[in-house]
Scaffold this motif. Structure first.
Motif, PDB file in Angstrom:
ATOM      1  N   SER A   1      14.604   1.088  -2.656  1.00  0.00           N
ATOM      2  CA  SER A   1      14.989   2.483  -2.857  1.00  0.00           C
ATOM      3  C   SER A   1      16.092   2.844  -1.878  1.00  0.00           C
ATOM      4  O   SER A   1      15.868   2.866  -0.660  1.00  0.00           O
ATOM      5  CB  SER A   1      13.785   3.411  -2.640  1.00  0.00           C
ATOM      6  OG  SER A   1      14.201   4.767  -2.630  1.00  0.00           O
ATOM      7  N   ALA A   2      17.289   3.107  -2.421  1.00  0.00           N
ATOM      8  CA  ALA A   2      18.397   3.512  -1.557  1.00  0.00           C
ATOM      9  C   ALA A   2      18.119   4.864  -0.917  1.00  0.00           C
ATOM     10  O   ALA A   2      18.568   5.140   0.197  1.00  0.00           O
ATOM     11  CB  ALA A   2      19.691   3.559  -2.364  1.00  0.00           C
ATOM     12  N   ARG A   3      17.355   5.710  -1.622  1.00  0.00           N
ATOM     13  CA  ARG A   3      17.039   7.028  -1.052  1.00  0.00           C
ATOM     14  C   ARG A   3      16.104   6.934   0.139  1.00  0.00           C
ATOM     15  O   ARG A   3      15.974   7.892   0.911  1.00  0.00           O
ATOM     16  CB  ARG A   3      16.433   7.933  -2.135  1.00  0.00           C
ATOM     17  CG  ARG A   3      17.463   8.481  -3.119  1.00  0.00           C
ATOM     18  CD  ARG A   3      16.811   9.224  -4.259  1.00  0.00           C
ATOM     19  NE  ARG A   3      16.111   8.299  -5.154  1.00  0.00           N
ATOM     20  CZ  ARG A   3      15.408   8.677  -6.210  1.00  0.00           C
ATOM     21  NH1 ARG A   3      15.293   9.968  -6.491  1.00  0.00           N
ATOM     22  NH2 ARG A   3      14.833   7.771  -6.980  1.00  0.00           N
ATOM     23  N   ALA A   4      15.433   5.788   0.308  1.00  0.00           N
ATOM     24  CA  ALA A   4      14.569   5.603   1.482  1.00  0.00           C
ATOM     25  C   ALA A   4      15.364   5.178   2.713  1.00  0.00           C
ATOM     26  O   ALA A   4      14.839   5.199   3.822  1.00  0.00           O
ATOM     27  CB  ALA A   4      13.499   4.555   1.179  1.00  0.00           C
ATOM     28  N   LEU A   5      16.637   4.789   2.509  1.00  0.00           N
ATOM     29  CA  LEU A   5      17.478   4.405   3.644  1.00  0.00           C
ATOM     30  C   LEU A   5      17.948   5.661   4.382  1.00  0.00           C
ATOM     31  O   LEU A   5      18.149   6.710   3.767  1.00  0.00           O
ATOM     32  CB  LEU A   5      18.696   3.621   3.165  1.00  0.00           C
ATOM     33  CG  LEU A   5      18.439   2.258   2.521  1.00  0.00           C
ATOM     34  CD1 LEU A   5      19.748   1.702   1.970  1.00  0.00           C
ATOM     35  CD2 LEU A   5      17.829   1.299   3.525  1.00  0.00           C
TER      36      LEU A   5
ATOM     37  N   GLU B   1       5.831   1.095 -11.453  1.00  0.00           N
ATOM     38  CA  GLU B   1       6.515   2.208 -10.786  1.00  0.00           C
ATOM     39  C   GLU B   1       5.936   2.422  -9.394  1.00  0.00           C
ATOM     40  O   GLU B   1       4.861   3.006  -9.263  1.00  0.00           O
ATOM     41  CB  GLU B   1       6.379   3.484 -11.611  1.00  0.00           C
ATOM     42  CG  GLU B   1       7.198   4.654 -11.086  1.00  0.00           C
ATOM     43  CD  GLU B   1       8.686   4.329 -10.943  1.00  0.00           C
ATOM     44  OE1 GLU B   1       9.256   4.697  -9.909  1.00  0.00           O
ATOM     45  OE2 GLU B   1       9.259   3.713 -11.858  1.00  0.00           O
ATOM     46  N   PRO B   2       6.615   1.908  -8.363  1.00  0.00           N
ATOM     47  CA  PRO B   2       7.829   1.089  -8.425  1.00  0.00           C
ATOM     48  C   PRO B   2       7.500  -0.315  -8.922  1.00  0.00           C
ATOM     49  O   PRO B   2       6.347  -0.730  -8.867  1.00  0.00           O
ATOM     50  CB  PRO B   2       8.305   1.060  -6.976  1.00  0.00           C
ATOM     51  CG  PRO B   2       7.047   1.180  -6.192  1.00  0.00           C
ATOM     52  CD  PRO B   2       6.159   2.080  -6.973  1.00  0.00           C
ATOM     53  N   ARG B   3       8.511  -1.011  -9.368  1.00  0.00           N
ATOM     54  CA  ARG B   3       8.273  -2.325  -9.950  1.00  0.00           C
ATOM     55  C   ARG B   3       7.988  -3.358  -8.856  1.00  0.00           C
ATOM     56  O   ARG B   3       8.738  -3.486  -7.891  1.00  0.00           O
ATOM     57  CB  ARG B   3       9.470  -2.770 -10.788  1.00  0.00           C
ATOM     58  CG  ARG B   3       9.169  -3.989 -11.669  1.00  0.00           C
ATOM     59  CD  ARG B   3      10.238  -4.203 -12.705  1.00  0.00           C
ATOM     60  NE  ARG B   3       9.870  -5.280 -13.617  1.00  0.00           N
ATOM     61  CZ  ARG B   3       9.120  -5.143 -14.696  1.00  0.00           C
ATOM     62  NH1 ARG B   3       8.635  -3.945 -14.995  1.00  0.00           N
ATOM     63  NH2 ARG B   3       8.834  -6.172 -15.476  1.00  0.00           N
ATOM     64  N   VAL B   4       6.894  -4.070  -9.036  1.00  0.00           N
ATOM     65  CA  VAL B   4       6.507  -5.151  -8.123  1.00  0.00           C
ATOM     66  C   VAL B   4       6.214  -6.368  -8.982  1.00  0.00           C
ATOM     67  O   VAL B   4       5.307  -6.346  -9.818  1.00  0.00           O
ATOM     68  CB  VAL B   4       5.266  -4.784  -7.286  1.00  0.00           C
ATOM     69  CG1 VAL B   4       4.900  -5.944  -6.357  1.00  0.00           C
ATOM     70  CG2 VAL B   4       5.501  -3.511  -6.484  1.00  0.00           C
ATOM     71  N   GLU B   5       7.002  -7.437  -8.806  1.00  0.00           N
ATOM     72  CA  GLU B   5       6.844  -8.650  -9.610  1.00  0.00           C
ATOM     73  C   GLU B   5       6.414  -9.817  -8.734  1.00  0.00           C
ATOM     74  O   GLU B   5       6.844  -9.935  -7.582  1.00  0.00           O
ATOM     75  CB  GLU B   5       8.150  -9.001 -10.329  1.00  0.00           C
ATOM     76  CG  GLU B   5       8.564  -7.997 -11.392  1.00  0.00           C
ATOM     77  CD  GLU B   5       9.770  -8.463 -12.180  1.00  0.00           C
ATOM     78  OE1 GLU B   5      10.231  -9.608 -11.941  1.00  0.00           O
ATOM     79  OE2 GLU B   5      10.255  -7.686 -13.017  1.00  0.00           O
TER      80      GLU B   5
ATOM     81  N   GLN C   1       0.830  -1.199   0.000  1.00  0.00           N
ATOM     82  CA  GLN C   1       0.000   0.000   0.000  1.00  0.00           C
ATOM     83  C   GLN C   1       0.867   1.253   0.000  1.00  0.00           C
ATOM     84  O   GLN C   1       0.626   2.196  -0.759  1.00  0.00           O
ATOM     85  CB  GLN C   1      -0.919  -0.001   1.225  1.00  0.00           C
ATOM     86  CG  GLN C   1      -1.746   1.266   1.417  1.00  0.00           C
ATOM     87  CD  GLN C   1      -2.795   1.451   0.345  1.00  0.00           C
ATOM     88  OE1 GLN C   1      -3.530   0.530   0.021  1.00  0.00           O
ATOM     89  NE2 GLN C   1      -2.865   2.647  -0.223  1.00  0.00           N
ATOM     90  N   ALA C   2       1.903   1.259   0.849  1.00  0.00           N
ATOM     91  CA  ALA C   2       2.763   2.432   0.956  1.00  0.00           C
ATOM     92  C   ALA C   2       3.622   2.628  -0.291  1.00  0.00           C
ATOM     93  O   ALA C   2       3.832   3.754  -0.739  1.00  0.00           O
ATOM     94  CB  ALA C   2       3.655   2.304   2.194  1.00  0.00           C
ATOM     95  N   LEU C   3       4.097   1.535  -0.883  1.00  0.00           N
ATOM     96  CA  LEU C   3       5.014   1.631  -2.017  1.00  0.00           C
ATOM     97  C   LEU C   3       4.309   1.881  -3.339  1.00  0.00           C
ATOM     98  O   LEU C   3       4.743   2.708  -4.147  1.00  0.00           O
ATOM     99  CB  LEU C   3       5.836   0.346  -2.133  1.00  0.00           C
ATOM    100  CG  LEU C   3       6.934   0.136  -1.094  1.00  0.00           C
ATOM    101  CD1 LEU C   3       7.405  -1.305  -1.112  1.00  0.00           C
ATOM    102  CD2 LEU C   3       8.102   1.077  -1.371  1.00  0.00           C
ATOM    103  N   ALA C   4       3.236   1.119  -3.566  1.00  0.00           N
ATOM    104  CA  ALA C   4       2.627   1.141  -4.902  1.00  0.00           C
ATOM    105  C   ALA C   4       1.119   1.353  -4.888  1.00  0.00           C
ATOM    106  O   ALA C   4       0.487   1.264  -5.936  1.00  0.00           O
ATOM    107  CB  ALA C   4       2.952  -0.185  -5.615  1.00  0.00           C
ATOM    108  N   GLY C   5       0.554   1.643  -3.732  1.00  0.00           N
ATOM    109  CA  GLY C   5      -0.895   1.857  -3.661  1.00  0.00           C
ATOM    110  C   GLY C   5      -1.704   0.600  -3.882  1.00  0.00           C
ATOM    111  O   GLY C   5      -2.890   0.670  -4.217  1.00  0.00           O
ATOM    112  N   LEU C   6      -1.087  -0.573  -3.690  1.00  0.00           N
ATOM    113  CA  LEU C   6      -1.791  -1.845  -3.857  1.00  0.00           C
ATOM    114  C   LEU C   6      -2.355  -2.279  -2.507  1.00  0.00           C
ATOM    115  O   LEU C   6      -1.650  -2.282  -1.502  1.00  0.00           O
ATOM    116  CB  LEU C   6      -0.851  -2.926  -4.382  1.00  0.00           C
ATOM    117  CG  LEU C   6      -0.120  -2.614  -5.692  1.00  0.00           C
ATOM    118  CD1 LEU C   6       0.775  -3.784  -6.086  1.00  0.00           C
ATOM    119  CD2 LEU C   6      -1.108  -2.305  -6.800  1.00  0.00           C
TER     120      LEU C   6
END
Length: 343
Positions: free
Chosen positions: A266-270, A239-243, A194-199
């Motif tokens: 996401s390295a920028r999330a670290l 976007e972001p990719r979820v497989e 939900q937080a990453l891709a709205g799923l």
């Protein structure tokens, strides 16, 4: 008043962490309540004011549950001298003295070092013979039940650690019914998606997906269900990719439609400080390294950070030298292969 069958049922339910309609992966608080429920039934059957169960031993942390009026139970020095498998009263409790409130206590050895203490206390009138019998009747089950409980707790702890590592690396799993409804998923995965891709999960139990991804998932589920051994890959988000890699797998003794999922990291999330410490970088260098690891070009990273292109270029050279890598591909490999994601 609970009978012996109800007390035993509560004891086994607590050892398994099972409430009606629940799974052994229920919350820790719910599992604690089960032990309190067992003690409450035992206290009611014996008219005890306090009941406690304690598991510990020399050099081991003590785990315990207690219901009723506050009571710590017999002192450790007293418990040490108790014989395993015998029900004691306040009169014959070793080293405790002849006086004191009425109590019944049972010690049981668990393995080589661990021990179990089950104790009841009341004020006023002493316990009846039948009350001590309630404890005696539990003797054949205590070792099996608490040994199994301890093993389950260890396995839960390991499973939690595995899940935390998988989550940090973007991994997870989903079990599907043939109809496409989600029957189970890794703990915390729904919140991450939900937080990453709205799923998210819809009210009908299906994943809320864009129509193209939903259609691809339906086709993959049908293909895998009809052709055992088939594996299908489904892109749930770009976007972001979820497989999702979907196949049939035996889970809990049953063949189930199992999706192994991976989402982009996401390295920028670290935390910037974590990257800086891990690779000996300054905060500015760590911020640029994160951008480059996420696939941004030098120009894109400069724009993202509000830098000039020349500043980004000179800083990137410092990063490559410090990390002993050759260019952005080397930086990407070094960062993705590192343990910095697992803190």
């Amino acid at each position: 008043m609970p009978d012996e069958t109800e007390i035993l049922a509560a004891l086994f339910a607590a050892s398994l962490g099972l409430t009606e309609g629940s799974s052994p992966q229920g919350s820790a608080a719910a599992r604690e309540d089960l032990w309190h429920g067992f003690l409450s039934r035992l206290a009611a059957a014996t008219q005890a004011e306090s009941a406690l169960l304690r598991l510990g031993g020399p050099g081991r942390p003590v785990t315990g549950w207690q219901v009723g009026a506050d009571w710590d139970g017999p002192a450790e020095a007293v418990v040490e001298r108790m014989r395993s498998g015998r029900v004691y009263s306040q009169i014959d409790l070793p080293g405790a003295g002849p006086s004191g409130p009425p109590l019944r206590a049972l010690r049981w050895r668990l393995g080589r070092e661990a021990r179990v203490l089950l104790a009841l206390r009341r004020r006023g009138e002493d316990f009846r013979a039948v009350d001590g019998l309630q404890l005696s009747n539990l003797i054949p089950y205590l070792g099996v039940v608490l040994g199994g409980w301890r093993q389950l707790e260890e396995e839960r702890a390991r499973a939690l650690l595995d899940g935390q590592i998988a989550a940090a690396l973007g991994g997870g799993w989903i079990l599907f019914a043939p109809s496409g409804q989600v029957s189970a998923m890794a703990e915390g995965l729904e919140a991450r998606l939900q937080a990453l891709a709205g799923l998210s999960l819809r009210a009908d139990g299906r994943l809320s997906l864009p129509e193209e991804a939903a259609q691809a998932l339906r086709l993959a589920l049908a293909a895998v269900a009809q052709q055992p051994g088939t594996v299908r890959q489904v892109v749930l988000s770009t976007e972001p990719r979820v497989e999702l890699r979907l196949g049939l797998q035996t889970v809990g003794g049953e063949l189930q439609l199992t999706g192994r999922l991976r989402h982009a990291l996401s390295a920028r999330a670290l935390p910037c400080d974590r990257l800086a410490r891990a690779f000996g970088l300054s905060r500015s260098e760590a911020r640029l390294a994160a951008c480059l690891c996420d696939g941004l070009s030098l120009a894109g990273a400069a724009q993202d950070l509000g830098w000039t292109l020349e500043t980004a270029r000179s800083t990137s050279k410092q990063i490559y030298a410090r990390m002993e890598v050759s260019g952005q591909p080397g930086l990407l490999r070094r960062l993705l292969a590192s343990g910095v994601w697992l803190d």
